[in-house]
Design an enzyme around this catalytic site. Structure first.
Site, PDB file in Angstrom:
ATOM      1  N   TYR A 182     -23.562  44.141 -46.487  1.00 48.22           N
ATOM      2  CA  TYR A 182     -24.704  45.048 -46.677  1.00 48.22           C
ATOM      3  C   TYR A 182     -24.489  46.199 -45.708  1.00 48.22           C
ATOM      4  O   TYR A 182     -25.318  46.494 -44.877  1.00 48.22           O
ATOM      5  CB  TYR A 182     -25.967  44.233 -46.341  1.00 48.22           C
ATOM      6  CG  TYR A 182     -27.299  44.753 -46.790  1.00 48.22           C
ATOM      7  CD1 TYR A 182     -27.507  45.193 -48.091  1.00 48.22           C
ATOM      8  CD2 TYR A 182     -28.382  44.761 -45.919  1.00 48.22           C
ATOM      9  CE1 TYR A 182     -28.757  45.622 -48.499  1.00 48.22           C
ATOM     10  CE2 TYR A 182     -29.628  45.184 -46.311  1.00 48.22           C
ATOM     11  CZ  TYR A 182     -29.815  45.614 -47.606  1.00 48.22           C
ATOM     12  OH  TYR A 182     -31.065  46.027 -48.013  1.00 48.22           O
TER      13      TYR A 182
ATOM     14  N   HIS B 258     -28.069  52.667 -47.838  1.00 51.48           N
ATOM     15  CA  HIS B 258     -28.561  51.702 -48.822  1.00 51.48           C
ATOM     16  C   HIS B 258     -29.600  50.772 -48.200  1.00 51.48           C
ATOM     17  O   HIS B 258     -30.687  50.568 -48.758  1.00 51.48           O
ATOM     18  CB  HIS B 258     -27.388  50.883 -49.385  1.00 51.48           C
ATOM     19  CG  HIS B 258     -27.813  49.788 -50.306  1.00 51.48           C
ATOM     20  ND1 HIS B 258     -28.330  50.029 -51.562  1.00 51.48           N
ATOM     21  CD2 HIS B 258     -27.804  48.439 -50.158  1.00 51.48           C
ATOM     22  CE1 HIS B 258     -28.621  48.869 -52.148  1.00 51.48           C
ATOM     23  NE2 HIS B 258     -28.311  47.887 -51.316  1.00 51.48           N
TER      24      HIS B 258
ATOM     25  N   ARG C 269     -40.353  47.347 -48.151  1.00 49.45           N
ATOM     26  CA  ARG C 269     -41.203  47.089 -46.984  1.00 49.45           C
ATOM     27  C   ARG C 269     -41.775  48.414 -46.485  1.00 49.45           C
ATOM     28  O   ARG C 269     -41.549  48.821 -45.348  1.00 49.45           O
ATOM     29  CB  ARG C 269     -40.387  46.406 -45.870  1.00 49.45           C
ATOM     30  CG  ARG C 269     -39.845  45.031 -46.257  1.00 49.45           C
ATOM     31  CD  ARG C 269     -39.031  44.408 -45.133  1.00 49.45           C
ATOM     32  NE  ARG C 269     -37.863  45.198 -44.800  1.00 49.45           N
ATOM     33  CZ  ARG C 269     -36.674  45.113 -45.433  1.00 49.45           C
ATOM     34  NH1 ARG C 269     -36.521  44.252 -46.416  1.00 49.45           N
ATOM     35  NH2 ARG C 269     -35.673  45.876 -45.081  1.00 49.45           N
TER      36      ARG C 269
ATOM     37  N   ASP D  75     -21.217  44.360 -58.127  1.00 46.33           N
ATOM     38  CA  ASP D  75     -22.061  43.191 -57.875  1.00 46.33           C
ATOM     39  C   ASP D  75     -23.289  43.283 -58.794  1.00 46.33           C
ATOM     40  O   ASP D  75     -24.364  43.720 -58.379  1.00 46.33           O
ATOM     41  CB  ASP D  75     -22.457  43.204 -56.391  1.00 46.33           C
ATOM     42  CG  ASP D  75     -23.405  42.076 -56.032  1.00 46.33           C
ATOM     43  OD1 ASP D  75     -23.477  41.083 -56.768  1.00 46.33           O
ATOM     44  OD2 ASP D  75     -24.073  42.206 -54.985  1.00 46.33           O
TER      45      ASP D  75
ATOM     46  N   GLN E 219     -33.858  38.169 -58.507  1.00 46.03           N
ATOM     47  CA  GLN E 219     -33.590  38.272 -57.064  1.00 46.03           C
ATOM     48  C   GLN E 219     -34.891  38.396 -56.253  1.00 46.03           C
ATOM     49  O   GLN E 219     -35.055  37.725 -55.222  1.00 46.03           O
ATOM     50  CB  GLN E 219     -32.702  39.502 -56.819  1.00 46.03           C
ATOM     51  CG  GLN E 219     -32.282  39.714 -55.372  1.00 46.03           C
ATOM     52  CD  GLN E 219     -31.519  41.024 -55.172  1.00 46.03           C
ATOM     53  OE1 GLN E 219     -31.191  41.730 -56.126  1.00 46.03           O
ATOM     54  NE2 GLN E 219     -31.236  41.353 -53.928  1.00 46.03           N
TER      55      GLN E 219
HETATM   56 MN    MN Z   1     -24.020  43.486 -53.278  1.00 49.07          MN
END
Ligand code: MN
Length: 401
Positions: free
Chosen positions: A112, A117, A126, A218, A225
């Site tokens: 990540y 991103h 959030r 991905d 999710q």
């Molecule tokens: Mn990913």
């Protein structure tokens, strides 16, 4: 014997020489390199005896396991061989072969590593938090373990996954096809020589253990999710499929693409520290049904590949030849540099126009293609080929109702 030429401007000139696995006319898998518009069989080019017996294998793993010195030596030999007399039976037009999965994926971890991103998703999910980044984000490359068995090669169709989801207004979870199917444009790194259990990879040595890089999509079912991820992270919303490009670009070919990462502040702990952490100046493009909708810059990634591999093993976890770790979604600071549709369309609230229609998530029949180029030696550019996938409808065999 024949002499090969490379068309001017080819992304597969002598500075690239990627590795892949191909099948010609339905014959068994063979290891090859790409040179100009041709695929060259490495077993026929270099021989298959002694240590070169690895070129008679159907995947790159045995060659990758031979290690960094051998990768350097073989790359030199290929470079010399393709510019000389090449056996005609080793040469196939690239558009006449089928590219296969280039390596057996041992384990797969997704990171990540893009600050843009992670910050954008923090703001989306959030909005009330004072900082969009979680407190750990600048101290370690956050990641999760994904599913190696569902990593597929470019061109493999992607069946829309079914699963459990619960929107904010739903009184109870429902089951069905994902309604928020998305992509994540990433770069994946292939571990050539792993580390034994209990012997972490030194961050300064990590670059010698990474064999090469691929494009990585991905695929992500955002509704599945969103409901499942608390508190342990992504699972079925990701594990149904991930697409890799068929050519593994050697890290050795990416020397000219090395750039400093953005400044890392606060200072990282010693096991992640390098005098100059290096990223890669890889320019990625995302095509949605043939239209470029985003150009994510890999050079903007906060964490370097070496730091990701050092972190992955610092607890003593072993890695193996064929381990794959992906960077996480690549996003730059500008809107048209965002590497996932949820981010590009700000949760679906700001659709992009594709073929005249406002779009946010993927429909059945949509096709997404990732491509990328990077600086190569001698001022050339080198290409990654493509990671292509088309969305098929959720099928009855997936018990979707
Ligand atoms: Mn990913």
């Amino acid at each position: 014997m024949t002499r090969l030429t490379v068309p001017p401007g080819s992304l597969f000139g002598p500075a690239n020489l990627p590795y892949g696995v191909y099948s010609a006319a339905g014959a068994p898998p063979r290891i090859g390199t790409r040179y100009g518009d041709h695929v060259i069989d490495l077993g026929l080019l270099l021989g298959e005896s002694g240590p070169d017996a690895v070129f008679a294998e159907p995947v790159l793993n045995p060659f990758m396991a031979q290690g960094h010195d051998r990768w350097i030596a073989v790359r030199r030999r290929i470079g010399a061989a393709v510019t000389g007399d090449v056996p005609e039976e080793a040469v196939h037009p690239a558009d006449e072969v089928r590219m296969l999965m280039p390596f057996d994926v041992a384990d797969y971890v997704d990171f990540y590593a893009s600050e843009h991103h992670a910050s954008n998703l923090g703001r989306l999910f959030r909005p009330d938090n004072p900082s969009p980044l979680m407190p750990n984000w600048k101290h370690l490359p956050v990641g999760y373990h994904g599913r190696a068995a569902s990593v597929v090669v470019s061109g493999t169709d992607i069946t829309r996954p079914c699963g459990q989801r619960k929107g904010p207004a739903d009184p109870a979870p429902v089951f069905g096809p994902s309604a928020r199917l998305d992509i994540e444009a990433e770069v994946g790194f292939v571990v050539g020589t792993g580390n034994p259990m209990g012997e972490p990879v030194d961050v300064a040595d990590a670059g010698n253990r990474i064999f090469g890089a691929v494009l990585f999509n991905d695929w992500s079912a955002r509704d599945i999710q969103a409901w499942e991820y608390v508190p342990l992270g992504p699972n079925l919303g990701k594990s149904f499929a991930s697409t890799v490009s068929p050519w593994v670009v050697p890290l050795l070919a990416l020397d000219a693409a090395r750039v400093d990462t953005p400044p890392q502040e606060p200072a990282v702990l010693p096991y992640l520290a390098l005098d100059r952490p290096w990223g890669l100046d890889i320019a990625v493009e995302i095509e949605w049904n043939g239209q470029v909708v985003s150009r994510p810059p890999y050079a903007a990634m906060y964490w370097s590949p070496a730091q990701m591999l050092a972190h992955l093993t610092v607890n003593g976890a072993p890695t193996r030849t064929g381990d794959l770790f992906a960077s996480g979604t690549i996003s730059g600071p500008a809107r048209d540099q965002r590497g996932a549709f949820i981010e590009l369309t700000w949760g679906g609230q700001e659709p992009v126009t594709v073929a005249g229609e406002p779009r946010a998530f993927l429909r059945d029949g949509d096709e997404v293609v990732l491509t990328a180029t990077a600086p190569g030696a001698d001022g050339t550019r080198i290409g990654f080929g493509e990671a292509r996938g088309r969305v098929l409808p959720a099928g009855k065999d997936h018990r979707c109702t």
